[in-house]
Design a protein around this motif. Structure first.
Motif, PDB file in Angstrom:
ATOM      1  N   LEU A  52       0.821  -1.207   0.000  1.00 49.77           N
ATOM      2  CA  LEU A  52       0.000   0.000   0.000  1.00 49.77           C
ATOM      3  C   LEU A  52       0.857   1.260   0.000  1.00 49.77           C
ATOM      4  O   LEU A  52       0.557   2.229  -0.698  1.00 49.77           O
ATOM      5  CB  LEU A  52      -0.968  -0.013   1.184  1.00 49.77           C
ATOM      6  N   ARG A  53       1.941   1.240   0.758  1.00 51.53           N
ATOM      7  CA  ARG A  53       2.866   2.386   0.770  1.00 51.53           C
ATOM      8  C   ARG A  53       3.471   2.613  -0.615  1.00 51.53           C
ATOM      9  O   ARG A  53       3.623   3.762  -1.045  1.00 51.53           O
ATOM     10  CB  ARG A  53       3.984   2.163   1.776  1.00 51.53           C
ATOM     11  N   ALA A  54       3.833   1.526  -1.299  1.00 51.10           N
ATOM     12  CA  ALA A  54       4.440   1.643  -2.629  1.00 51.10           C
ATOM     13  C   ALA A  54       3.482   2.316  -3.613  1.00 51.10           C
ATOM     14  O   ALA A  54       3.920   2.985  -4.548  1.00 51.10           O
ATOM     15  CB  ALA A  54       4.851   0.263  -3.142  1.00 51.10           C
ATOM     16  N   PHE A  55       2.184   2.167  -3.383  1.00 48.80           N
ATOM     17  CA  PHE A  55       1.190   2.777  -4.259  1.00 48.80           C
ATOM     18  C   PHE A  55       0.595   4.050  -3.658  1.00 48.80           C
ATOM     19  O   PHE A  55      -0.382   4.579  -4.167  1.00 48.80           O
ATOM     20  CB  PHE A  55       0.087   1.767  -4.598  1.00 48.80           C
ATOM     21  N   GLY A  56       1.181   4.531  -2.572  1.00 46.53           N
ATOM     22  CA  GLY A  56       0.747   5.794  -1.984  1.00 46.53           C
ATOM     23  C   GLY A  56      -0.603   5.734  -1.300  1.00 46.53           C
ATOM     24  O   GLY A  56      -1.285   6.750  -1.223  1.00 46.53           O
ATOM     25  N   VAL A  57      -0.955   4.554  -0.788  1.00 52.66           N
ATOM     26  CA  VAL A  57      -2.234   4.385  -0.101  1.00 52.66           C
ATOM     27  C   VAL A  57      -1.969   4.263   1.395  1.00 52.66           C
ATOM     28  O   VAL A  57      -1.111   3.489   1.809  1.00 52.66           O
ATOM     29  CB  VAL A  57      -2.962   3.106  -0.603  1.00 52.66           C
ATOM     30  N   ASP A  58      -2.699   5.026   2.201  1.00 48.21           N
ATOM     31  CA  ASP A  58      -2.545   4.911   3.650  1.00 48.21           C
ATOM     32  C   ASP A  58      -3.131   3.601   4.133  1.00 48.21           C
ATOM     33  O   ASP A  58      -4.251   3.249   3.762  1.00 48.21           O
ATOM     34  CB  ASP A  58      -3.251   6.073   4.381  1.00 48.21           C
ATOM     35  N   ALA A  59      -2.365   2.902   4.965  1.00 42.47           N
ATOM     36  CA  ALA A  59      -2.819   1.598   5.474  1.00 42.47           C
ATOM     37  C   ALA A  59      -3.755   1.753   6.646  1.00 42.47           C
ATOM     38  O   ALA A  59      -3.705   2.617   7.422  1.00 42.47           O
ATOM     39  CB  ALA A  59      -1.622   0.750   5.878  1.00 42.47           C
TER      40      ALA A  59
END
Length: 59
Positions: A52-59
């Motif tokens: 998720l971090r690699a795609f800029g999404v907050d976990a």
């Protein structure tokens, strides 16, 4: 693989579905090192939070 919404590690196919990209995008990210993987027995899995971090999404 159990693809529950809370799985800590995902298959490449489940990871692609989660972030809404093609399977090949995940494969390329693994090959170039931008998506980390872990080996669980015979399977290569993708940890959810780093994906998720690699795609800029907050976990």
């Amino acid at each position: 693989m159990n693809s529950s919404p809370n799985s800590l590690a995902l298959t490449m196919k489940d990871a692609a579905k989660l972030v809404g990209v093609d399977y090949r995008t995940i494969k390329l990210g693994i090959e170039n090192g931008t998506i980390p993987t872990i080996q669980l027995g015979p399977r290569r899995m993708i940890p959810r939070v780093p994906l998720l971090r690699a795609f800029g999404v907050d976990a």
